[in-house]
Design an enzyme around this catalytic site. Structure first.
Site, PDB file in Angstrom:
ATOM      1  N   SER A   1       0.762   6.193  -4.593  1.00  0.00           N
ATOM      2  CA  SER A   1       0.551   4.873  -4.032  1.00  0.00           C
ATOM      3  C   SER A   1       1.831   4.062  -4.209  1.00  0.00           C
ATOM      4  O   SER A   1       2.710   4.421  -4.995  1.00  0.00           O
ATOM      5  CB  SER A   1      -0.621   4.187  -4.743  1.00  0.00           C
ATOM      6  OG  SER A   1      -0.881   2.906  -4.207  1.00  0.00           O
ATOM      7  N   CYS A   2       1.935   2.963  -3.463  1.00  0.00           N
ATOM      8  CA  CYS A   2       3.091   2.061  -3.589  1.00  0.00           C
ATOM      9  C   CYS A   2       2.672   0.712  -3.021  1.00  0.00           C
ATOM     10  O   CYS A   2       1.538   0.290  -3.198  1.00  0.00           O
ATOM     11  CB  CYS A   2       4.316   2.641  -2.894  1.00  0.00           C
ATOM     12  SG  CYS A   2       4.120   2.922  -1.114  1.00  0.00           S
ATOM     13  N   GLY A   3       3.575   0.041  -2.315  1.00  0.00           N
ATOM     14  CA  GLY A   3       3.229  -1.236  -1.704  1.00  0.00           C
ATOM     15  C   GLY A   3       2.517  -1.084  -0.381  1.00  0.00           C
ATOM     16  O   GLY A   3       1.481  -1.695  -0.126  1.00  0.00           O
TER      17      GLY A   3
END
Length: 288
Positions: free
Chosen positions: A240-242
């Protein structure tokens, strides 16, 4: 170079160097995609012949709530055909930041069933540092359509339900590619309105920690160590990230490190979905 002298186009792995790419530049069946985003999108410099893999434009679903959501198979097929991609081609993707959004294009193509694709190690900065030629025009394509057909692979791009299940699975790890300050909730999110912090049970591995100071990907053994330090002995990894872009840098690093690609997944909505104030999903702050 005569066509008979062009080396084989089969990528040696998920990452290829500038020398590998330069030796095959202009070969029939080799397609270069510029997947630059943000300030780099449409910049007037490209590897000669590069076509636009426009993640800020047509190659994201703008009807979705989260930015950079992958389009459906039909829309993806249409866009890649419009860019002249054939099922038999080999694609090299890069971006002008280095190893950043090019990894997102790589993962999307893999998730849609296209195998002959690799990321250019170091991206456009490595290409120019090597003194290789560029064209002073934005990436463009005006040739005939291709024959590419998307064949989605289930589980490569997942939603919040799958991530919630992974957070409760002792055999899986959810790795967050954002900075340590954003993960802890100590720095504001760049997208207004999102809550600060992280998913309870997620582990932080900022994507930049997989890169060398010169912008190239770290060696395989170092990547394996960095991922194992974060995930332990768990081989089923969710990233996951932004907005689902730098999560793909972690997926790329894991593939280079030897993790089985079928055991890797990217959370498409990432924090842009999970962190919405209207969401009932739990958020933790601190080191986590």
């Amino acid at each position: 170079m005569n066509p008979q002298e062009i080396p084989p186009l089969e990528p040696p792995g998920p990452l290829v160097g500038v020398d590998w790419t330069a030796a095959r530049l202009g070969a029939p069946g080799l397609v270069l995609f510029d997947a630059s985003v943000g300030a780099h999108r449409g910049a007037p410099a490209r590897i000669p012949g590069a076509r636009p893999f426009d993640l800020d434009g047509a190659l994201s679903d703008h009807d979705a709530a989260a930015p950079h959501t992958v389009p459906g198979p039909g829309e993806f097929t249409a866009e890649l055909r419009a860019l002249g991609l054939h099922d038999t081609d080999t694609a090299v993707v890069y971006d002008a930041a280095g190893i950043y959004s090019g990894a997102r294009a790589w993962w999307m193509l893999r998730a849609m069933g296209f195998d002959r694709v690799a990321v250019l190690d170091g991206g456009l900065p490595a290409w120019t540092e090597a003194g290789l030629p560029v064209e002073t025009l934005p990436a463009a394509y005006g040739g005939p359509p291709g024959s590419f057909t998307a064949r989605p692979r289930p589980g490569r791009l997942v939603g919040s339900a799958e991530v919630s299940a992974a957070l409760a699975d002792p055999d899986a790890a959810v790795l967050d590619a954002r900075t340590r300050e954003r993960f802890a909730g100590a720095a504001p999110e760049p997208r207004p309105g999102l809550r600060g912090g992280h998913m309870p049970g997620a582990v932080n591995l900022p994507f930049a920690e997989l890169l060398r100071p010169d912008g190239l990907m770290r060696p395989r053994a170092e990547l394996r160590t960095a991922l194992a330090d974060a995930a332990g002995d768990r081989e089923r990894l969710y990233f996951s990230c932004g907005s689902g872009v730098t999560a793909c840098v972690l997926a790329l690093g894991a593939a280079v490190a030897g993790y089985g690609e079928e055991a890797l997944a990217v959370y498409d909505g990432s924090w842009s979905e999970w962190g919405l104030p209207s969401a009932s999903r739990p958020v933790a702050t601190g080191g986590g």
